[in-house]
Motif scaffolding. Sequence first.
Motif, short mmCIF file in Angstrom:
data_model
loop_
_atom_site.label_atom_id
_atom_site.label_comp_id
_atom_site.label_asym_id
_atom_site.label_seq_id
_atom_site.Cartn_x
_atom_site.Cartn_y
_atom_site.Cartn_z
N ASP A 184 0.85 -1.14 0.08
CA ASP A 184 0.03 -0.06 -0.02
C ASP A 184 0.82 1.08 -0.18
O ASP A 184 1.58 1.56 0.94
CB ASP A 184 -0.74 -0.10 1.32
N ASP A 185 0.90 2.05 -1.20
CA ASP A 185 1.69 3.18 -1.26
C ASP A 185 0.74 4.28 -1.52
O ASP A 185 1.02 5.54 -1.89
CB ASP A 185 2.69 3.15 -2.50
N THR A 186 -0.50 4.14 -0.90
CA THR A 186 -1.41 5.32 -0.89
C THR A 186 -1.24 6.62 -0.26
O THR A 186 -2.09 7.62 -0.41
CB THR A 186 -2.84 4.73 -0.76
N LEU A 187 -0.21 6.56 0.64
CA LEU A 187 0.13 7.97 1.20
C LEU A 187 0.65 9.22 -0.03
O LEU A 187 0.22 10.14 0.20
CB LEU A 187 1.37 7.81 1.92
N TYR A 188 1.11 8.64 -1.03
CA TYR A 188 1.12 9.59 -2.36
C TYR A 188 0.39 9.06 -3.23
O TYR A 188 -0.07 7.75 -3.59
CB TYR A 188 2.73 9.48 -2.88
N PRO A 189 -0.37 9.78 -4.00
CA PRO A 189 -0.84 9.31 -5.34
C PRO A 189 0.11 8.76 -6.08
O PRO A 189 1.40 9.06 -6.14
CB PRO A 189 -1.33 10.56 -5.98
N TRP A 190 -0.30 7.88 -7.01
CA TRP A 190 0.49 7.08 -7.68
C TRP A 190 1.12 7.79 -8.91
O TRP A 190 0.34 7.82 -9.92
CB TRP A 190 -0.18 5.44 -8.26
N GLU A 191 2.05 8.51 -8.69
CA GLU A 191 2.76 9.39 -9.82
C GLU A 191 4.15 9.20 -9.86
O GLU A 191 5.05 9.82 -9.38
CB GLU A 191 2.50 10.93 -9.60
N PRO A 192 4.39 7.87 -10.52
CA PRO A 192 5.97 7.43 -10.31
C PRO A 192 6.80 8.30 -11.07
O PRO A 192 8.01 8.31 -10.63
CB PRO A 192 5.74 5.93 -11.05
N GLY A 317 -3.92 -16.04 -1.10
CA GLY A 317 -4.04 -15.26 -2.21
C GLY A 317 -2.75 -14.72 -3.02
O GLY A 317 -1.72 -15.67 -3.08
N THR A 318 -2.72 -13.85 -3.65
CA THR A 318 -1.65 -13.16 -4.31
C THR A 318 -0.98 -11.88 -3.63
O THR A 318 -1.53 -11.42 -2.79
CB THR A 318 -2.11 -12.87 -5.84
N ALA A 319 0.08 -11.50 -4.20
CA ALA A 319 0.72 -10.38 -3.89
C ALA A 319 0.57 -9.27 -5.06
O ALA A 319 0.51 -9.71 -6.14
CB ALA A 319 2.31 -10.51 -3.87
N ARG A 320 0.04 -8.05 -4.30
CA ARG A 320 -0.40 -6.86 -5.35
C ARG A 320 -0.20 -5.58 -4.77
O ARG A 320 0.07 -5.54 -3.67
CB ARG A 320 -1.98 -7.25 -5.68
N ALA A 321 -0.27 -4.66 -5.63
CA ALA A 321 0.01 -3.40 -5.23
C ALA A 321 -1.34 -2.59 -4.75
O ALA A 321 -2.36 -2.80 -5.66
CB ALA A 321 0.84 -2.50 -6.12
N GLN A 322 -1.48 -1.82 -3.90
CA GLN A 322 -2.58 -0.91 -3.89
C GLN A 322 -2.11 0.57 -4.11
O GLN A 322 -1.45 1.10 -3.09
CB GLN A 322 -3.36 -1.02 -2.37
N HIS A 323 -2.70 1.09 -5.18
CA HIS A 323 -2.06 2.64 -5.47
C HIS A 323 -3.39 3.59 -5.32
O HIS A 323 -4.70 3.23 -5.42
CB HIS A 323 -1.61 2.77 -7.09
N ARG A 324 -3.11 4.74 -5.19
CA ARG A 324 -4.11 5.80 -5.18
C ARG A 324 -4.06 6.57 -6.55
O ARG A 324 -2.86 7.24 -6.44
CB ARG A 324 -4.20 6.56 -4.14
N LEU A 325 -4.84 6.53 -7.12
CA LEU A 325 -4.66 7.34 -8.64
C LEU A 325 -5.05 8.98 -8.35
O LEU A 325 -5.99 9.31 -7.39
CB LEU A 325 -5.71 7.11 -9.88
#
Length: 541
Positions: A184-192, A317-325
């Motif tokens: 979970d990297d939603t502290l920042y919007p996903w703007e890589p 389950g699987t490994a996945r990312a949680q982004h915030r757009l």
Amino acid sequence: MALTVAVCTGATQAQSKSAGCDSAVLAKTGSGECSALSKQIADVLSAPAVARAHWGIVVTAMDGSPIYAMNEGQLFQPASNTKLFTTATALAVLGPEATFETKVVARGKFNGAANLAGDIVIVGGGDANLSGREMPYVPPAQRPKAAPGQQPPPGPPALRYLEEMADQVAKTGLKVVNGDIVGDDTLYPWEPYPEDWSIDDAVWGYGAPVSALTINDNQIKVTVSPGSAAGQPAVVAVDPIFPYYTIDSAALTTGPVKSGSHVQIERDPGARVLRIYGSIAVDAHPDEEELAIHDPAEYAAAALKVMLEAHGIVVTGTARAQHRLSTDSRSYMQASHEPIPNIDFSRQYSPAKSTQQGEVVLAQHQSPVLIEDMVVTNKVSQNLHAEMFLHNAGAAVLGDGSTVNGARVVRAFLEHAGVDKDDYVFFDGSGLSGHDLVTPRATARLLQYAATQPWFADWKRSLPVGGEDGSLVERFGKAPLKDHVFAKTGTLGEARALSGYLDCASGKTVIFSIMVSAHTPRSNVDREAMDRIVGLIAAAN
């Protein structure tokens, strides 16, 4: 401080400017004469190899009094001089002792301590140092030396803190996760990638994507070594050893003696395959490259899943990312110039935290204090960490760690510091963006303002020292400049910059900023001219 008068006595302003003396400085000092320093700098910049480039220079006393200027009000690409603005803002807003928390939480329902119906989530809190980096920063001369013929001892494992958090989770008694492992990297919007980062940079560690969940600087090290004989396949090693990327090295061979290293690495945008091809001589040293991880949150989740399973925890389950757009549809220039009402630079803001109702904390890790990361960032010009300073400032002050909110905080800070609002525009925190622009006089004003602040000693010690450490370790290595230049470097394409503080022959310290654009590609003659100018400034003051 008045201009030193020698040479060009009685010169007109036009003559003075042709010798390198800016009319604005002449007006400020009340002098119609150009100085010996002006003539010496003009001589350096008249050399054919550098004369076609565009130069901007400003030198002031520590109180801001003008000493010398040329094109001081014109805009230049600052490259990594951008980090001066970003790190000063972060230090002023967050304070030197700020820390950032990474945690592993359970989101779901427990059946006793052993079974979770839900997800295990590693939540990024803006810590740039979940890595094997040893802190605080140690100058090269003070680092342990390996015995002759031996390799230096390896540093700590790159994923050590992730392992520590996996250990903490295992000690809770958890045995089964009927759900996913989530980064979970939603502290920042996903703007890589900020605007105008080159697509060429995205493959390499220095252009790693920005994420609030950063692991090992969001990069892996790929080492290519020769095989045992010419014609044999070359050997590829990856650190950390983790099955995230697939390696295609079918076209990678060992070349004959003295044939050199001709290794190429490619990765398509978003792809999980690294194509490594070419040749490396049988007698060549290994070729080490730092490659970016294209989705750090996904990588962190996948690595944590492997570690939990190694502890005997079953994950269905699987490994996945949680982004915030991002949902901000305004133009960047409009949004980045929006004022921040009631921002208070007399206080320090607490780093923002990402939380959800009902989550159970299973593990956590606290970062080193901000100033120690800042020393690393400025010394070695670490791009990703500078970007995270920008995002963390935006998150702390405005509650949202977007790129544009970080830029708004920087702009508010610079206006508070008395920097002309039209003298800069920043699209990122590191200087990799080709859209970043700044004037030399804005940089000098920042340096002068910083010298009046209670955090100045901390910030100054983060700057590279000539002949000693960081990006200046191989510059200014001899007296009288060794250990007397404290400055940030910057290099981006055909732009270069050097700005900071300089101890002079008289014992006084001055502020300087030298910027050049449109120099000859893949040439260091502009850097050599820049270093000569620093020497002239030191001798003349």
